[in-house]
Motif scaffolding. Sequence first.
Motif, PDB file in Angstrom:
ATOM      1  N   SER A 260       0.816  -1.208   0.000  1.00  0.00           N
ATOM      2  CA  SER A 260       0.000   0.000   0.000  1.00  0.00           C
ATOM      3  C   SER A 260       0.854   1.265   0.000  1.00  0.00           C
ATOM      4  CB  SER A 260      -0.936  -0.004   1.214  1.00  0.00           C
ATOM      5  OG  SER A 260      -1.691   1.178   1.215  1.00  0.00           O
ATOM      6  N   GLY A 261       0.734   2.039  -1.084  1.00  0.00           N
ATOM      7  CA  GLY A 261       1.450   3.316  -1.198  1.00  0.00           C
ATOM      8  C   GLY A 261       0.474   4.469  -1.307  1.00  0.00           C
ATOM      9  N   SER A 262      -0.799   4.190  -1.077  1.00  0.00           N
ATOM     10  CA  SER A 262      -1.810   5.250  -1.136  1.00  0.00           C
ATOM     11  C   SER A 262      -1.952   5.876   0.241  1.00  0.00           C
ATOM     12  CB  SER A 262      -3.148   4.648  -1.573  1.00  0.00           C
ATOM     13  OG  SER A 262      -4.213   5.477  -1.150  1.00  0.00           O
ATOM     14  N   CYS A 263      -2.099   7.195   0.284  1.00  0.00           N
ATOM     15  CA  CYS A 263      -2.275   7.876   1.571  1.00  0.00           C
ATOM     16  C   CYS A 263      -3.657   8.494   1.674  1.00  0.00           C
ATOM     17  CB  CYS A 263      -1.192   8.936   1.753  1.00  0.00           C
ATOM     18  SG  CYS A 263       0.461   8.214   1.801  1.00  0.00           S
ATOM     19  N   SER A 264      -4.586   7.991   0.848  1.00  0.00           N
ATOM     20  CA  SER A 264      -5.939   8.548   0.872  1.00  0.00           C
ATOM     21  C   SER A 264      -6.619   8.189   2.183  1.00  0.00           C
ATOM     22  CB  SER A 264      -6.755   7.966  -0.277  1.00  0.00           C
ATOM     23  OG  SER A 264      -7.008   6.608  -0.011  1.00  0.00           O
ATOM     24  N   TYR A 315       3.430  -1.285   3.956  1.00  0.00           N
ATOM     25  CA  TYR A 315       2.743  -0.029   3.637  1.00  0.00           C
ATOM     26  C   TYR A 315       3.573   1.203   3.953  1.00  0.00           C
ATOM     27  CZ  TYR A 315       1.733   0.318   8.667  1.00  0.00           C
ATOM     28  OH  TYR A 315       1.844   0.405  10.025  1.00  0.00           O
ATOM     29  N   SER A 316       3.382   2.224   3.124  1.00  0.00           N
ATOM     30  CA  SER A 316       3.934   3.549   3.420  1.00  0.00           C
ATOM     31  C   SER A 316       2.784   4.496   3.737  1.00  0.00           C
ATOM     32  CB  SER A 316       4.700   4.071   2.208  1.00  0.00           C
ATOM     33  OG  SER A 316       3.778   4.299   1.162  1.00  0.00           O
ATOM     34  N   THR A 317       1.577   3.961   3.670  1.00  0.00           N
ATOM     35  CA  THR A 317       0.356   4.729   3.945  1.00  0.00           C
ATOM     36  C   THR A 317       0.515   5.481   5.264  1.00  0.00           C
ATOM     37  OG1 THR A 317      -0.867   3.010   2.837  1.00  0.00           O
ATOM     38  CG2 THR A 317      -2.147   4.478   4.272  1.00  0.00           C
ATOM     39  N   ALA A 335       9.898  12.113  -2.559  1.00  0.00           N
ATOM     40  CA  ALA A 335       9.281  11.217  -1.579  1.00  0.00           C
ATOM     41  C   ALA A 335       8.410  10.198  -2.317  1.00  0.00           C
ATOM     42  CB  ALA A 335       8.440  12.020  -0.590  1.00  0.00           C
ATOM     43  N   GLY A 336       7.623  10.693  -3.271  1.00  0.00           N
ATOM     44  CA  GLY A 336       6.729   9.808  -4.025  1.00  0.00           C
ATOM     45  C   GLY A 336       7.500   8.748  -4.787  1.00  0.00           C
ATOM     46  N   SER A 337       8.548   9.173  -5.500  1.00  0.00           N
ATOM     47  CA  SER A 337       9.215   8.159  -6.328  1.00  0.00           C
ATOM     48  C   SER A 337      10.062   7.198  -5.491  1.00  0.00           C
ATOM     49  CB  SER A 337       9.987   8.777  -7.496  1.00  0.00           C
ATOM     50  OG  SER A 337      10.858   9.736  -7.015  1.00  0.00           O
ATOM     51  N   VAL A 339       9.155   6.016  -2.570  1.00  0.00           N
ATOM     52  CA  VAL A 339       8.207   5.029  -2.057  1.00  0.00           C
ATOM     53  C   VAL A 339       7.734   4.113  -3.186  1.00  0.00           C
ATOM     54  CG1 VAL A 339       5.943   4.727  -1.016  1.00  0.00           C
ATOM     55  CG2 VAL A 339       7.467   6.500  -0.138  1.00  0.00           C
ATOM     56  N   GLU A 340       7.409   4.705  -4.333  1.00  0.00           N
ATOM     57  CA  GLU A 340       6.935   3.884  -5.456  1.00  0.00           C
ATOM     58  C   GLU A 340       7.986   2.854  -5.843  1.00  0.00           C
ATOM     59  OE1 GLU A 340       5.585   6.354  -8.739  1.00  0.00           O
ATOM     60  OE2 GLU A 340       4.483   7.593  -7.293  1.00  0.00           O
ATOM     61  N   SER A 341       9.246   3.315  -5.944  1.00  0.00           N
ATOM     62  CA  SER A 341      10.250   2.359  -6.410  1.00  0.00           C
ATOM     63  C   SER A 341      10.548   1.318  -5.324  1.00  0.00           C
ATOM     64  CB  SER A 341      11.483   3.080  -6.947  1.00  0.00           C
ATOM     65  OG  SER A 341      12.534   2.994  -6.054  1.00  0.00           O
ATOM     66  N   ALA A 361      -2.508  -0.914  -3.275  1.00  0.00           N
ATOM     67  CA  ALA A 361      -3.347   0.258  -3.023  1.00  0.00           C
ATOM     68  C   ALA A 361      -2.607   1.500  -3.492  1.00  0.00           C
ATOM     69  CB  ALA A 361      -3.677   0.354  -1.535  1.00  0.00           C
ATOM     70  N   GLY A 362      -3.284   2.288  -4.355  1.00  0.00           N
ATOM     71  CA  GLY A 362      -2.696   3.511  -4.894  1.00  0.00           C
ATOM     72  C   GLY A 362      -2.593   3.427  -6.411  1.00  0.00           C
ATOM     73  N   GLY A 363      -3.077   4.449  -7.098  1.00  0.00           N
ATOM     74  CA  GLY A 363      -3.056   4.461  -8.562  1.00  0.00           C
ATOM     75  C   GLY A 363      -1.636   4.483  -9.102  1.00  0.00           C
ATOM     76  N   GLU A 364      -0.854   5.475  -8.657  1.00  0.00           N
ATOM     77  CA  GLU A 364       0.528   5.580  -9.135  1.00  0.00           C
ATOM     78  C   GLU A 364       1.327   4.360  -8.663  1.00  0.00           C
ATOM     79  OE1 GLU A 364       1.796   7.808 -11.189  1.00  0.00           O
ATOM     80  OE2 GLU A 364      -0.183   8.732 -11.311  1.00  0.00           O
ATOM     81  N   THR A 365       1.077   3.966  -7.430  1.00  0.00           N
ATOM     82  CA  THR A 365       1.774   2.810  -6.873  1.00  0.00           C
ATOM     83  C   THR A 365       1.492   1.567  -7.722  1.00  0.00           C
ATOM     84  OG1 THR A 365       1.428   3.821  -4.701  1.00  0.00           O
ATOM     85  CG2 THR A 365       2.163   1.538  -4.727  1.00  0.00           C
ATOM     86  N   SER A 366       0.234   1.385  -8.104  1.00  0.00           N
ATOM     87  CA  SER A 366      -0.124   0.227  -8.938  1.00  0.00           C
ATOM     88  C   SER A 366       0.638   0.249 -10.253  1.00  0.00           C
ATOM     89  CB  SER A 366      -1.621   0.223  -9.256  1.00  0.00           C
ATOM     90  OG  SER A 366      -2.369   0.028  -8.095  1.00  0.00           O
ATOM     91  N   SER A 405      -7.296   2.141  -6.714  1.00  0.00           N
ATOM     92  CA  SER A 405      -6.834   3.519  -6.569  1.00  0.00           C
ATOM     93  C   SER A 405      -7.389   4.072  -5.266  1.00  0.00           C
ATOM     94  CB  SER A 405      -7.148   4.376  -7.784  1.00  0.00           C
ATOM     95  OG  SER A 405      -8.472   4.324  -8.086  1.00  0.00           O
ATOM     96  N   GLY A 406      -6.682   5.101  -4.767  1.00  0.00           N
ATOM     97  CA  GLY A 406      -6.840   5.595  -3.406  1.00  0.00           C
ATOM     98  C   GLY A 406      -8.212   5.496  -2.772  1.00  0.00           C
ATOM     99  N   ASN A 407      -9.182   6.191  -3.352  1.00  0.00           N
ATOM    100  CA  ASN A 407     -10.425   6.367  -2.610  1.00  0.00           C
ATOM    101  C   ASN A 407     -11.389   5.205  -2.679  1.00  0.00           C
ATOM    102  OD1 ASN A 407     -10.071   8.827  -1.279  1.00  0.00           O
ATOM    103  ND2 ASN A 407     -10.088   9.850  -3.269  1.00  0.00           N
TER     104      ASN A 407
HETATM  105  P1  ADP Z   1      -3.758   7.341  -4.597  1.00  0.00           P
HETATM  106  O1  ADP Z   1      -4.441   6.420  -5.554  1.00  0.00           O
HETATM  107  O2  ADP Z   1      -4.299   7.254  -3.200  1.00  0.00           O
HETATM  108  O3  ADP Z   1      -3.635   8.749  -5.110  1.00  0.00           O
HETATM  109  P2  ADP Z   1      -1.060   6.918  -5.454  1.00  0.00           P
HETATM  110  O4  ADP Z   1      -0.242   5.673  -5.365  1.00  0.00           O
HETATM  111  O5  ADP Z   1      -1.571   7.296  -6.818  1.00  0.00           O
HETATM  112  O6  ADP Z   1      -2.260   6.772  -4.428  1.00  0.00           O
HETATM  113  O7  ADP Z   1      -0.262   8.157  -4.930  1.00  0.00           O
HETATM  114  C1  ADP Z   1       0.302   8.211  -3.652  1.00  0.00           C
HETATM  115  C2  ADP Z   1       1.675   8.876  -3.779  1.00  0.00           C
HETATM  116  O8  ADP Z   1       2.151   9.178  -2.473  1.00  0.00           O
HETATM  117  C3  ADP Z   1       2.697   7.964  -4.410  1.00  0.00           C
HETATM  118  O9  ADP Z   1       3.561   8.689  -5.260  1.00  0.00           O
HETATM  119  C4  ADP Z   1       3.444   7.424  -3.202  1.00  0.00           C
HETATM  120  O10 ADP Z   1       4.752   7.001  -3.504  1.00  0.00           O
HETATM  121  C5  ADP Z   1       3.460   8.627  -2.288  1.00  0.00           C
HETATM  122  N1  ADP Z   1       3.606   8.253  -0.877  1.00  0.00           N
HETATM  123  C6  ADP Z   1       3.197   7.108  -0.308  1.00  0.00           C
HETATM  124  N2  ADP Z   1       3.455   7.094   1.003  1.00  0.00           N
HETATM  125  C7  ADP Z   1       4.066   8.258   1.289  1.00  0.00           C
HETATM  126  C8  ADP Z   1       4.564   8.833   2.498  1.00  0.00           C
HETATM  127  N3  ADP Z   1       4.488   8.183   3.674  1.00  0.00           N
HETATM  128  N4  ADP Z   1       5.102  10.066   2.432  1.00  0.00           N
HETATM  129  C9  ADP Z   1       5.155  10.715   1.250  1.00  0.00           C
HETATM  130  N5  ADP Z   1       4.703  10.239   0.087  1.00  0.00           N
HETATM  131  C10 ADP Z   1       4.158   9.013   0.098  1.00  0.00           C
END
Ligand code: ADP
Length: 422
Positions: A260-264, A315-317, A335-337, A339-341, A361-366, A405-407
């Motif tokens: 999970s990389g989504s923070c929604s 998770y990074s959520t 920060a985003g990239s 976590v994604e990578s 979980a997360g659009g970009e993460t997926s 995706s997030g929500n």
């Molecule tokens: P959503 O679908 O909820 O928008 P995404 O994956 O599209 O989720 O986007 C979430 C972004 O936040 C990603 O680029 C992810 O790497 C970044 N992210 C996730 N966890 C953290 C965190 N703890 N701090 C900062 N950025 C984060």
Amino acid sequence: MGLLLGCVADDFTGATDLANTLVKGGMRTVQLLGPPSGPLDPHDCEAVVVALKSRTIPVADAVSQSLAAAEALRAAGARQLFFKYCSTFDSTDEGNIGPVAEALLEALGSDFTIACPAFPTAGRTIYKGYLFVGDELLSESGMKDHPLTPMRDANLVRVLARQSTRSVGLVPYAEVAQGPAAIRAAFDRLRHEGFGHAIVDALQDSHLLAIGEAAADIPLITGGSGVALGLPENFRKAGLLAGGASDSLPQVPGPAAVLSGSCSRATNGQVAAFLSQGGEAFALDPLALAEGESAVAGALDWARRRLGARPILVYSTAEPNAVAAAQEKLGREAAGSLVESALARIAEGLVEAGLRRLIVAGGETSGAVVSALGVTALRIGPEIDPGVPWTVSLDEPRLALALKSGNFGGPDFFTKAFERLS
Ligand code: ADP
């Protein structure tokens, strides 16, 4: 029975949304990730959705990628094409909706298409050509300030006309409300008057079903996933649909995990629910990731040792204040990239270690995870929660994947999803 409907979508989550709609309508559907690199294998399905990322790329690229996808779909036997874009008609005066639609028309040797982004369930309705988002005109909604495609005009006839060479007409509500025969007559009339596109009003799902029925013989349909609601029935009536369950997936046994990389808000709730039920979980800290490789190695090592029957969570959520703190130290993009990578590498390591069932979980993460895993095609299965289906990758090794995706999804999404699979 072979491929019936070939779809080109201008983004990934929109493609999944469309594929999910078609499966629920009874069409066995495969989603391809990215432009096809060679001849398509329709994989024993009735609809193929090619997911491009062409919404905001330069017009010429959007046109050439869409044409290549359409050509592959037609070569694989598609009888009708569908060009899917967002229900808020995300585009600029340069495109890409008009230019792509016109290029596809030309490729088909056709001279008329419809444009209907309406999606009443999500509050997108069209009246007299004006697109509403909930109670507001598009041009007064949050879309007016979109960073890439600010929508400052709610009149879709004008919006599409500015990005098209062919003229744009309207099938107004009064005709749509009279049902499929009247709508078909309106299409014929506009076409004979020389219009190349018709914006079609729609206020409720029954209108979309009627529009879908009226569009049975139109070679190219353009719109949101809503207007696809009525299309499976056309093929069914023509005796072309195989029947039986359209959402059955091959069994994919094996260990399970959630990344999970989504923070929604929704995902924060889902992670909290997983933790409160005693699920095993590892929290990734972006600041630790920035220190070097050992954080990913540590997470992977933790996860590998726990792979088994019970799903684990990495998770990074985090809550907004923690996200803001990490962004302040590292920069938003960095920060985003990071976590994604990290999550993408953990996914790779876990699949090597035998992981076969994965929720991301997360659009970009997926996007980052599926591209690291080299996934190119997904068969779409049963819906877990609205808009999120289980899928099975058609590449090796076979993986059961739910890309959320997030929500999306209720609080118990993670547990509910794995229960659906067993
Ligand atoms: P959503 O679908 O909820 O928008 P995404 O994956 O599209 O989720 O986007 C979430 C972004 O936040 C990603 O680029 C992810 O790497 C970044 N992210 C996730 N966890 C953290 C965190 N703890 N701090 C900062 N950025 C984060």
